[in-house]
Design a protein around this motif. Structure first.
Motif, short mmCIF file in Angstrom:
data_model
loop_
_atom_site.label_atom_id
_atom_site.label_comp_id
_atom_site.label_asym_id
_atom_site.label_seq_id
_atom_site.Cartn_x
_atom_site.Cartn_y
_atom_site.Cartn_z
N ALA A 44 0.68 -1.61 -0.10
CA ALA A 44 -0.21 0.14 0.22
C ALA A 44 0.77 0.70 -0.06
O ALA A 44 0.85 2.68 -0.48
CB ALA A 44 -0.82 0.33 1.45
N ILE A 45 2.02 1.05 0.91
CA ILE A 45 3.05 2.50 0.77
C ILE A 45 3.50 2.47 -1.06
O ILE A 45 3.17 3.53 -1.27
CB ILE A 45 3.96 2.06 2.09
CG1 ILE A 45 3.51 2.30 2.73
CG2 ILE A 45 5.10 3.17 1.32
CD1 ILE A 45 4.43 1.82 4.64
N SER A 46 3.91 1.04 -1.89
CA SER A 46 4.35 1.60 -2.34
C SER A 46 3.06 1.84 -3.70
O SER A 46 3.23 3.31 -4.66
CB SER A 46 4.70 -0.06 -3.12
OG SER A 46 3.29 -0.55 -3.17
N LEU A 47 1.64 2.06 -3.40
CA LEU A 47 0.86 1.84 -4.20
C LEU A 47 0.45 4.38 -3.99
O LEU A 47 -0.15 4.78 -4.96
CB LEU A 47 -0.33 1.51 -3.98
CG LEU A 47 -1.82 2.08 -4.43
CD1 LEU A 47 -1.37 1.60 -6.54
CD2 LEU A 47 -2.55 1.17 -4.54
N ILE A 267 -8.10 0.61 -1.30
CA ILE A 267 -9.14 1.07 -0.17
C ILE A 267 -7.82 0.62 0.87
O ILE A 267 -8.31 1.98 1.96
CB ILE A 267 -9.73 -0.45 -0.05
CG1 ILE A 267 -10.76 -1.28 -1.20
CG2 ILE A 267 -10.23 -0.44 2.05
CD1 ILE A 267 -11.09 -2.49 -0.20
N MET A 268 -6.66 0.29 0.95
CA MET A 268 -5.73 0.92 2.66
C MET A 268 -5.13 2.07 2.29
O MET A 268 -5.19 2.98 3.07
CB MET A 268 -4.47 -0.17 2.78
CG MET A 268 -5.39 -1.63 2.86
SD MET A 268 -3.31 -2.58 2.57
CE MET A 268 -4.16 -4.04 3.86
N VAL A 269 -5.19 2.59 0.93
CA VAL A 269 -5.14 3.86 1.07
C VAL A 269 -5.78 4.58 0.73
O VAL A 269 -5.66 5.90 1.86
CB VAL A 269 -4.24 4.11 -0.34
CG1 VAL A 269 -3.18 5.65 -0.93
CG2 VAL A 269 -2.92 3.20 -1.03
N ILE A 270 -6.74 5.11 0.33
CA ILE A 270 -7.79 5.82 -0.22
C ILE A 270 -8.57 5.66 1.82
O ILE A 270 -8.45 6.65 2.23
CB ILE A 270 -9.22 5.64 -0.44
CG1 ILE A 270 -8.35 5.63 -2.58
CG2 ILE A 270 -9.84 6.49 -0.53
CD1 ILE A 270 -9.35 5.07 -3.36
#
Length: 353
Positions: A44-47, A267-270
C-alpha cells in the motif's frame, strides 16, 4: 520543538514499540497476522507513491507484487528453461536468497519503468486500462508457462531469507518473531525511502503535477519524467513486498496476481488517507487486522458486509481519509482557541502599560 522534530520523535517511538512487540506479546498467531498485514502495508505504501503523490490510479499494481514474488522464488530455487534456437536448456543454478530478493526488486522496478514508458503517454481511464491489462498478462503467463512457473501446481519449498547472528552464524528467518522483525524492517525502510522522496525536489514536482498538471507543464516541469520515477519506485517497493510474501509463505501460485489484492491496496490507501505518509499504514492496520479479529465471531459473508459498511462510513464522515481528518482536528481546535481569546482594546492595553 518544531513539527519536524516532533514527527521524528513520534516515528522513533512507534518504531521502538513495534520492534518490541514479540517481546511483550510473543503469541505466534498474533505475530503471523501482523506480519501478513505488514506485507500488504508495504504494498500500500508503494501504491500511495503513485496514487497519492502523482494522482495516477493503477488497478494493476498487483502485477509488480507478483513479479517480485515469482522472480525471487525462481532465482532462489533455480530453474531450467528450453528456449527456441538453443540446443541445450538454459540452466540457472539456485542463487543466494538475498541476491534473489534484490534481483526481484530490481526486476519489478524495471517492469515499472517499461509500463511507465507505455502508460504515461495516456491519462485517466486509458492509464487504468493499461495497468489492468498488464496485470492480467502477468497472471496468464504465470498460469500457462508451466515449464517456468509450474502453473497452478505452484512453486513450493521456497527457501527462507537468512540473517547472520554473531556466535550463531547464518540462520534461516523461519520463526514467527524473526519473520515479523524482517517485515517490520522492510516496512520501515520503505516508509523512510518514500518520505525522503516526497520531501525532496522530486516529490514536490510530483505533488505539483498531481494538483495541476497543465500548470506544472507550463512551469517547465518534465511531467512524464517524474511520473516514471514514481512508477519505478512504486513498482520496486511492491516487488519487495511480493518477495517477502514468497519467502515467508514459501509457496506461491498465480493467485498472487488476484485483482482483489489490488483492491485491498487501494482501500488501504484511500481509507487511511492518500497523499499522506502514514495513511497507508493506518488503513493497512485497520483492514489487515480486522478480518482476523472478526474471523471467529462472524461468518465471511457478514464480514464482507461489515467491511463495506465501515468503508462507506469512514469515507462519508472522513472523505479525505482517517489521517487527514485526525490532523485537521488539532488545527481546528487551535484556531477556535485563538478566536475565543479576548483581545484587549487600546485603553486596557494602555492601562496595563
Amino acid at each position: 520543538m518544531n513539527a519536524s522534530q516532533s514527527s521524528t520523535l513520534t516515528f522513533i517511538g512507534v518504531a521502538v514499540v513495534l520492534a518490541a512487540l514479540p517481546l511483550w506479546w510473543p503469541d505466534p498467531y498474533v505475530l503471523s497476522v501482523v506480519a501478513s498485514a505488514g506485507i500488504f502495508i508495504i504494498a500500500a505504501i508503494s501504491l500511495n507513491l503513485l496514487l497519492g503523490y502523482t494522482g495516477q490510479l493503477s488497478l494493476g499494481h498487483v502485477a509488480f507484487f507478483g513479479v517480485g514474488a515469482y522472480a525471487t522464488a525462481l532465482l532462489s530455487l533455480g530453474f531450467d528453461l528450453s528456449l527456441p534456437g538453443l540446443d541445450q536448456p538454459w540452466v540457472v543454478a539456485p542463487q543466494p536468497v538475498w541476491l534473489a530478493f534484490a534481483s526481484a526488486v530490481a526486476l519489478a522496478g524495471l517492469f515499472g519503468w517499461l509500463i511507465g514508458q507505455l502508460a504515461f503517454r495516456v491519462r485517466g481511464a486509458y492509464f487504468v486500462i493499461v495497468t489492468i491489462s498488464f496485470a492480467q498478462v502477468m497472471r496468464m503467463v504465470a498460469v500457462n508457462w508451466v515449464d517456468l512457473t509450474e502453473g497452478p501446481m505452484a512453486l513450493n519449498n521456497i527457501p527462507a531469507l537468512t540473517f547472520w547472528v554473531p556466535g550463531a552464524g547464518v540462520i534461516d528467518l523461519v520463526s514467527k518473531a524473526s519473520t515479523y522483525w524482517l517485515v517490520l524492517a522492510v516496512a520501515l525502510l520503505s516508509y523512510l525511502l518514500v518520505a525522503a522522496l516526497v520531501h525532496s525536489r522530486v516529490g514536490r514536482a510530483m505533488i505539483a503535477l498531481r494538483e495541476n498538471e497543465t500548470l506544472a507543464r507550463s512551469m517547465g516541469i518534465p511531467v512524464t519524467h517524474y511520473l516514471r520515477i514514481a512508477a519505478v519506485g512504486a513498482a520496486a517497493i511492491a516487488g519487495a513486498a511480493g518477495g517477502l510474501y514468497a519467502h515467508t509463505v514459501r509457496i506461491i501460485d498465480p493467485d498472487v496476481f488476484m485483482f482483489m489484492f489490488t483492491i485491498t491496496m487501494v482501500i488501504m490507501v484511500i481509507v487511511g488517507g492518500k497523499g499522506t505518509l502514514s495513511g497507508p499504514v493506518i488503513g493497512g492496520l485497520l483492514f489487515g487486522l480486522l478480518p482476523e479479529l472478526l474471523r471467529g465471531w462472524l461468518a465471511p459473508e457478514v464480514q464482507w458486509m461489515l467491511y463495506g459498511a465501515l468503508m462507506v462510513v469512514i469515507l462519508v464522515f472522513m472523505p479525505r481519509g482517517i489521517v487527514p481528518a485526525l490532523a485537521r482536528k488539532p488545527a481546528r481546535h487551535a484556531s477556535s482557541t485563538r478566536q475565543s481569546t479576548p483581545v484587549p482594546d487600546a485603553a486596557v492595553a494602555k492601562e496595563g502599560v
